[in-house]
Design an enzyme around this catalytic site. Structure first.
Site, short mmCIF file in Angstrom:
data_model
loop_
_atom_site.label_atom_id
_atom_site.label_comp_id
_atom_site.label_asym_id
_atom_site.label_seq_id
_atom_site.Cartn_x
_atom_site.Cartn_y
_atom_site.Cartn_z
N CYS A 161 0.77 -1.24 0.09
CA CYS A 161 0.16 -0.05 -0.11
C CYS A 161 1.17 1.19 -0.05
O CYS A 161 1.65 1.78 -0.79
CB CYS A 161 -1.04 -0.25 1.02
N ASP A 218 -9.41 -3.22 -7.24
CA ASP A 218 -9.04 -2.02 -6.21
C ASP A 218 -9.54 -0.88 -6.58
O ASP A 218 -9.30 -0.06 -7.55
CB ASP A 218 -7.45 -1.78 -6.63
N HIS A 250 -7.98 -3.92 -3.07
CA HIS A 250 -6.75 -3.39 -2.40
C HIS A 250 -6.45 -4.43 -1.24
O HIS A 250 -7.23 -4.93 -0.58
CB HIS A 250 -6.84 -2.03 -1.99
#
Length: 281
Positions: A161, A218, A250
């Protein structure tokens, strides 16, 4: 500079944009990780990395026998170096690597004391300069080199991330890195003094081979930005690649969150190992 219609300063606009992007990807956290790696056969410890006047705490794990292990930098999510990130370090140590995860927000605040993701971003993450992060990672490499356990001529980096974005940037910053693995890191965003460049800005000049692992579902990273990144990488010489899990959201590797997708996570971990091995790690 202010937007005359909204009255927002440029910094307020950028913080809002960052917060919105990450908040879309953040969901309630489960009580514990699903994957728990023990410390049998490895050494795991907290260490202190000195960078100028700042001491950066870092979690480090490596095999209990031997030395000169290839080194993998592990870059945190927005939530800091919590148990999941430490577990990733232990998993890598079990594979024969020295893995180290520095606390890259140490100057801006302790995110472990903040429960809301939007507050973590606005109070801490949005204030972290890229230059500071790259410098702390350099200091971590220098620290490991002096300890005599890790071989920093065989250096790789992986991150998730927020840390996935940093992987791309650090590989551009340090051409001595052998390989990078970026898990669902943002590829483009508004630029600022703190974030003057994004992965798409450095893609065509990249020399280090980076494997990007992304989710087709995502909502924070549109597929068109991934496709654009693939085009830019193809025009360069790094031989980087991106793999997209069409069904995955995600944070599909984060086993402590509802977004976890076991099949994609396990396949991504295998791809990480293959990528490291293929590039001298």
């Amino acid at each position: 500079m202010e937007d005359k219609n909204s009255g927002l300063s440029r910094r307020e606009f950028l913080v809002s944009a960052i917060t919105t992007g990450y908040a879309m990807a953040v969901h309630p956290v489960q009580a514990q990780t699903l994957v728990m790696t023990d410390s049998a056969g490895i050494v795991d410890e907290m260490v202190q990395v000195k960078n100028g006047d700042t001491v950066v705490p870092a979690y480090m794990a490596y095999p209990s026998k031997g030395r000169d292990f290839p080194v993998v930098l592990v870059v945190q999510e927005i939530f800091g170096v919590h148990e999941h990130i430490k577990d990733v370090c232990r998993r890598l140590a079990k594979l024969g690597y020295l893995a180290v995860a520095p606390e890259l927000y140490v100057r801006q605040g302790d995110v472990s004391t903040i429960s809301e993701a939007s507050e973590i971003i606005s109070r801490v993450v949005s204030k972290v300069p890229d230059a500071q992060v790259l410098s702390d990672l350099d200091a971590t490499v220098a620290f490991v080199s002096k300890q005599g356990k890790g071989d920093t001529t065989r250096l790789a980096i992986t991150g998730f991330c927020w840390g996935g974005r940093i992987v791309w940037l650090y590989c551009a910053h340090n051409p001595k890195v052998k390989a990078g693995i970026a898990w669902y890191g943002k590829l483009t965003a508004p630029v600022s003094v703190l974030q003057p460049k994004h992965p798409q800005d450095i893609a065509s000049q990249l020399k280090v081979p980076v494997l990007g692992l992304y989710g087709g579902k995502d909502q924070s990273i549109p597929l068109e930005t991934i496709e654009r990144m693939q085009t830019l990488l193809a025009s360069g010489a790094s031989k980087s690649a991106i793999h997209v899990y069409d069904y995955a959201p995600h944070a599909f590797f984060a086993d402590y969150r509802p977004n976890y997708r076991k099949e994609a996570a396990e396949d991504g971990w295998k791809r990480l190992q293959t990528w490291l091995s293929a590039h001298g790690m």
